[in-house]
Design an enzyme around this catalytic site. Structure first.
Site, PDB file in Angstrom:
ATOM      1  N   SER A 186       0.756  -1.205  -0.005  1.00 40.02           N
ATOM      2  CA  SER A 186       0.024   0.001  -0.061  1.00 40.02           C
ATOM      3  C   SER A 186       0.885   1.302   0.024  1.00 40.02           C
ATOM      4  O   SER A 186       2.161   1.268   0.503  1.00 40.02           O
ATOM      5  CB  SER A 186      -0.742   0.176   1.344  1.00 40.02           C
ATOM      6  OG  SER A 186      -1.549   1.272   1.259  1.00 40.02           O
ATOM      7  N   TYR A 200      -1.975  -1.190  10.059  1.00 39.87           N
ATOM      8  CA  TYR A 200      -1.754  -1.297   8.594  1.00 39.87           C
ATOM      9  C   TYR A 200      -0.646  -0.945   7.986  1.00 39.87           C
ATOM     10  O   TYR A 200       0.130  -1.365   7.244  1.00 39.87           O
ATOM     11  CB  TYR A 200      -3.011  -0.416   7.847  1.00 39.87           C
ATOM     12  CG  TYR A 200      -3.241  -0.815   6.559  1.00 39.87           C
ATOM     13  CD1 TYR A 200      -3.683  -2.288   5.839  1.00 39.87           C
ATOM     14  CD2 TYR A 200      -3.275   0.218   5.444  1.00 39.87           C
ATOM     15  CE1 TYR A 200      -3.687  -2.329   4.721  1.00 39.87           C
ATOM     16  CE2 TYR A 200      -3.296  -0.160   4.409  1.00 39.87           C
ATOM     17  CZ  TYR A 200      -3.798  -1.164   3.698  1.00 39.87           C
ATOM     18  OH  TYR A 200      -4.020  -1.601   2.229  1.00 39.87           O
TER      19      TYR A 200
END
Length: 179
Positions: A128, A141
């Site tokens: 990401s 995350y």
């Protein structure tokens, strides 16, 4: 993202595509739809990426379905897990790493013997942009996707002589369950 990849690969002529998901009901519905459009080219395997044996079993079944070969592995499982750092527990951290990092690690470990035996392959790990630009309330995350990015970069060099290529996929905002 994974479903779109399966659709795309089949539309471009892939001989075999394996779908893996924890959600058995969704997996069955989507694999039935794809199998109707591409008969005999789709195999659905319910897989829990947090369990090494589940991932290894999926890779074994995928190789069998692919005639002993796997040319491309997409490690795409992931959860956003937004939470303030002070509210996170060790169990939250373990779960985040189990899904977002170890799931890919298990896939890589399981597929390497297959790819080495066939003379090479390609592994794509979905990280990401948050690995480059962490945000508040995204420590779980950010950390897991940063770890996956680093692993992929290191293995890119380590596996080069085995003709196994690695890519890190950095998608933008995508209409997934995370968003």
């Amino acid at each position: 993202i994974g479903l779109a990849l399966c659709n795309g690969m089949l539309s471009f002529g892939a001989k075999a595509v394996i779908q893996a998901d924890l959600n058995g009901e969704k997996l069955k519905a989507e694999s039935t739809r794809l199998d109707a459009a591409y008969p005999g080219r789709v195999l659905a395997i319910q897989t829990d990426v947090t369990k090494q044996e589940s991932v290894a079993a999926m890779i074994r079944q995928a190789a069998e379905f692919g005639g002993g070969q796997i040319h491309l592995l997409f490690n795409n499982a992931g959860l956003g897990l937004s939470k303030a750092f002070d509210e996170t527990t060790d169990a939250d951290w373990k779960f985040a790493f189990d899904v977002n990092f170890y799931g890919a690690l298990y896939g890589i470990r399981a597929v390497l013997p297959v790819m080495r035996a066939q003379g090479g392959g390609h592994i794509a790990n979905t990280a990401s942009g948050i690995a480059f630009s962490p945000m508040a309330y995204q420590s779980l995350y950010s950390a897991t996707k940063s770890a996956l990015l680093a692993l992929t970069c290191a293995l890119r060099y380590e596996l080069w002589d085995d003709n196994i290529r690695l890519s890190t996929v950095i998608p933008g905002t995508v209409a997934t369950a995370i968003w």
